[in-house]
Design a protein around this motif. Structure first.
Motif, PDB file in Angstrom:
ATOM      1  N   GLY A  92     -27.541  58.055   4.850  1.00 33.70           N
ATOM      2  CA  GLY A  92     -27.212  59.044   5.875  1.00 33.70           C
ATOM      3  C   GLY A  92     -27.288  60.437   5.294  1.00 33.70           C
ATOM      4  N   GLY A  93     -27.228  61.430   6.149  1.00 36.54           N
ATOM      5  CA  GLY A  93     -27.210  62.829   5.690  1.00 36.54           C
ATOM      6  C   GLY A  93     -28.598  63.386   5.422  1.00 36.54           C
ATOM      7  N   ASP A  94     -28.627  64.387   4.569  1.00 35.94           N
ATOM      8  CA  ASP A  94     -29.872  65.120   4.324  1.00 35.94           C
ATOM      9  C   ASP A  94     -30.961  64.272   3.673  1.00 35.94           C
ATOM     10  N   LYS A 105     -31.864  68.848   9.071  1.00 35.27           N
ATOM     11  CA  LYS A 105     -30.992  68.638   7.899  1.00 35.27           C
ATOM     12  C   LYS A 105     -29.761  69.520   8.057  1.00 35.27           C
ATOM     13  N   VAL A 106     -28.838  69.085   8.889  1.00 33.75           N
ATOM     14  CA  VAL A 106     -27.596  69.834   9.102  1.00 33.75           C
ATOM     15  C   VAL A 106     -26.410  68.872   8.972  1.00 33.75           C
ATOM     16  N   GLY A 107     -25.284  69.464   8.596  1.00 35.73           N
ATOM     17  CA  GLY A 107     -24.081  68.671   8.407  1.00 35.73           C
ATOM     18  C   GLY A 107     -23.643  67.944   9.668  1.00 35.73           C
ATOM     19  N   VAL A 108     -24.008  68.482  10.806  1.00 39.01           N
ATOM     20  CA  VAL A 108     -23.649  67.860  12.084  1.00 39.01           C
ATOM     21  C   VAL A 108     -24.070  66.381  12.074  1.00 39.01           C
ATOM     22  N   ALA A 110     -24.932  64.549   9.354  1.00 40.20           N
ATOM     23  CA  ALA A 110     -24.262  63.831   8.260  1.00 40.20           C
ATOM     24  C   ALA A 110     -22.881  63.374   8.733  1.00 40.20           C
ATOM     25  N   LYS A 168     -17.694  80.190  15.370  1.00 39.00           N
ATOM     26  CA  LYS A 168     -18.053  79.397  14.181  1.00 39.00           C
ATOM     27  C   LYS A 168     -16.869  79.303  13.223  1.00 39.00           C
ATOM     28  N   ASP A 172     -15.184  75.869  12.019  1.00 40.25           N
ATOM     29  CA  ASP A 172     -15.237  75.494  10.600  1.00 40.25           C
ATOM     30  C   ASP A 172     -13.836  75.352   9.998  1.00 40.25           C
TER      31      ASP A 172
HETATM   32  C1  LIG Z   1     -25.150  77.384   2.418  1.00 37.05           C
HETATM   33  C2  LIG Z   1     -25.149  76.223   3.386  1.00 37.05           C
HETATM   34  C3  LIG Z   1     -24.442  76.327   4.575  1.00 37.05           C
HETATM   35  C4  LIG Z   1     -24.450  75.297   5.494  1.00 37.05           C
HETATM   36  N1  LIG Z   1     -23.738  75.415   6.654  1.00 37.05           N
HETATM   37  C5  LIG Z   1     -23.728  74.414   7.539  1.00 37.05           C
HETATM   38  C6  LIG Z   1     -22.975  74.516   8.730  1.00 37.05           C
HETATM   39  O1  LIG Z   1     -22.303  75.524   8.986  1.00 37.05           O
HETATM   40  N2  LIG Z   1     -22.994  73.487   9.601  1.00 37.05           N
HETATM   41  C7  LIG Z   1     -23.724  72.356   9.351  1.00 37.05           C
HETATM   42  O2  LIG Z   1     -23.704  71.444  10.180  1.00 37.05           O
HETATM   43  N3  LIG Z   1     -24.463  72.222   8.225  1.00 37.05           N
HETATM   44  C8  LIG Z   1     -24.466  73.218   7.306  1.00 37.05           C
HETATM   45  N4  LIG Z   1     -25.200  73.094   6.161  1.00 37.05           N
HETATM   46  C9  LIG Z   1     -25.939  71.835   5.907  1.00 37.05           C
HETATM   47  C10 LIG Z   1     -24.961  70.767   5.372  1.00 37.05           C
HETATM   48  O3  LIG Z   1     -24.234  71.282   4.276  1.00 37.05           O
HETATM   49  C11 LIG Z   1     -25.730  69.521   4.930  1.00 37.05           C
HETATM   50  O4  LIG Z   1     -26.572  69.095   5.981  1.00 37.05           O
HETATM   51  C12 LIG Z   1     -24.759  68.401   4.561  1.00 37.05           C
HETATM   52  O5  LIG Z   1     -23.931  68.805   3.494  1.00 37.05           O
HETATM   53  C13 LIG Z   1     -25.518  67.130   4.175  1.00 37.05           C
HETATM   54  O6  LIG Z   1     -24.573  66.193   3.742  1.00 37.05           O
HETATM   55  P1  LIG Z   1     -25.000  65.089   2.675  1.00 37.05           P
HETATM   56  O7  LIG Z   1     -23.773  64.288   2.426  1.00 37.05           O
HETATM   57  O8  LIG Z   1     -26.224  64.409   3.142  1.00 37.05           O
HETATM   58  O9  LIG Z   1     -25.440  65.890   1.370  1.00 37.05           O
HETATM   59  P2  LIG Z   1     -24.603  66.847   0.421  1.00 37.05           P
HETATM   60  O10 LIG Z   1     -23.425  67.427   1.113  1.00 37.05           O
HETATM   61  O11 LIG Z   1     -25.609  67.759  -0.193  1.00 37.05           O
HETATM   62  O12 LIG Z   1     -24.039  65.850  -0.674  1.00 37.05           O
HETATM   63  C14 LIG Z   1     -24.890  65.208  -1.598  1.00 37.05           C
HETATM   64  C15 LIG Z   1     -24.075  64.928  -2.841  1.00 37.05           C
HETATM   65  O13 LIG Z   1     -24.839  64.086  -3.703  1.00 37.05           O
HETATM   66  C16 LIG Z   1     -24.755  64.598  -5.027  1.00 37.05           C
HETATM   67  N5  LIG Z   1     -25.965  64.149  -5.734  1.00 37.05           N
HETATM   68  C17 LIG Z   1     -27.219  64.651  -5.615  1.00 37.05           C
HETATM   69  N6  LIG Z   1     -28.062  63.984  -6.419  1.00 37.05           N
HETATM   70  C18 LIG Z   1     -27.336  63.026  -7.036  1.00 37.05           C
HETATM   71  C19 LIG Z   1     -27.651  62.022  -7.994  1.00 37.05           C
HETATM   72  N7  LIG Z   1     -28.887  61.852  -8.462  1.00 37.05           N
HETATM   73  N8  LIG Z   1     -26.655  61.229  -8.407  1.00 37.05           N
HETATM   74  C20 LIG Z   1     -25.383  61.381  -7.934  1.00 37.05           C
HETATM   75  N9  LIG Z   1     -25.029  62.336  -7.026  1.00 37.05           N
HETATM   76  C21 LIG Z   1     -25.995  63.129  -6.600  1.00 37.05           C
HETATM   77  C22 LIG Z   1     -24.647  66.093  -4.876  1.00 37.05           C
HETATM   78  O14 LIG Z   1     -24.060  66.683  -6.011  1.00 37.05           O
HETATM   79  C23 LIG Z   1     -23.750  66.194  -3.638  1.00 37.05           C
HETATM   80  O15 LIG Z   1     -22.382  66.180  -3.978  1.00 37.05           O
HETATM   81  C24 LIG Z   1     -25.193  74.120   5.210  1.00 37.05           C
HETATM   82  C25 LIG Z   1     -25.900  74.007   4.011  1.00 37.05           C
HETATM   83  C26 LIG Z   1     -25.878  75.051   3.105  1.00 37.05           C
HETATM   84  C27 LIG Z   1     -26.634  74.918   1.808  1.00 37.05           C
END
Ligand SMILES: Cc1cc2nc3c(=O)[nH]c(=O)nc-3n(C[C@H](O)[C@H](O)[C@H](O)COP(=O)(O)OP(=O)(O)OC[C@H]3O[C@@H](n4cnc5c(N)ncnc54)[C@H](O)[C@@H]3O)c2cc1C
Length: 184
Positions: A92-94, A105-108, A110, A168, A172
């Motif tokens: 799941g997620g990004d 690719k947004v947190g929404v 995830a 926002k 948040d």
């Molecule tokens: C500056 C910024 C602002 C944002 N603002 C918003 C917002 O306001 N609203 C919104 O909906 N979305 C926002 N987003 C997008 C949102 O943060 C992501 O879509 C969301 O965090 C994805 O969640 P995830 O769990 O898939 O990945 P992530 O949150 O990126 O978590 C992935 C984790 O896996 C770890 N990891 C990576 N590679 C490995 C590895 N090889 N081994 C072990 N661990 C590893 C990383 O360290 C990280 O902790 C923003 C993104 C950024 C960069």
């Protein structure tokens, strides 16, 4: 900002122009060295700070592992957030590429995927039926432009200004509070 409407792009651009940001468009960066970037036109610029904003790309780990990937290089998952060739793998997620249709690719997403992911991991361990993931309709998107300003977009409604940021900030902070409460 290519995937956004001209109105949103214009508002984001104006916010930067108002802060004396100069736009140089139509080139690719060829080389980055300390304090200097060179464009493919040969033109180069002195810089104090380089801030790369190239978008989100899933890890190369999927390509090197031989797992099926979507067009963005993410782990290809079916509507159960499950890797079809290896049903014991879920994602799941990004890092995923949702086979049904591409997801931003947004947190929404995830956050929306999390309960389904948890449910399906547990169900897979207990040989129970899996639950499909429904991405839901249009999500609310608000850009934080800094200095208390934002751009609001939900379906057809778009506006910029302080109200956008205030909404926002409220959303948040309310979201983050849930996790602060868990830590107590
Ligand atoms: C500056 C910024 C602002 C944002 N603002 C918003 C917002 O306001 N609203 C919104 O909906 N979305 C926002 N987003 C997008 C949102 O943060 C992501 O879509 C969301 O965090 C994805 O969640 P995830 O769990 O898939 O990945 P992530 O949150 O990126 O978590 C992935 C984790 O896996 C770890 N990891 C990576 N590679 C490995 C590895 N090889 N081994 C072990 N661990 C590893 C990383 O360290 C990280 O902790 C923003 C993104 C950024 C960069």
């Amino acid at each position: 900002m290519a995937r956004f409407t001209p109105k949103i792009r214009a508002m984001a651009r104006q916010s930067l122009v108002d802060r004396d940001v100069e736009f140089i468009e139509g080139y690719r960066v060829k080389e980055v060295t300390t304090g200097r970037i060179t464009l493919d036109s040969g033109e180069s610029h002195d810089v104090d700070l380089i801030f790369l904003a190239l978008g989100v790309k899933p890890s190369a780990i999927f390509a090197s592992s031989g797992l099926a990937m979507g067009p963005d290089g993410g782990l290809l998952v079916n509507r159960f957030l499950q890797c079809p060739a290896y049903p014991e793998l879920f994602g799941g997620g990004d890092c995923i590429s949702f086979a049904e249709h591409p997801l931003d690719k947004v947190g929404v997403y995830a956050v929306r995927e999390n309960p389904i992911l948890f449910q399906n991991l547990m169900a897979a361990l207990e040989n129970q039926a899996l639950m499909p993931f429904d991405p839901g309709g249009n999500y609310l998107l608000i850009f934080n432009l800094g200095e208390g300003m934002g751009i609001f977009k939900k379906s057809w409604l778009t506006f910029g200004g302080r109200t956008a940021f205030t909404i926002k900030d409220w959303i948040d902070r309310r979201f983050m509070k849930k996790f602060q409460a868990m830590e107590k």
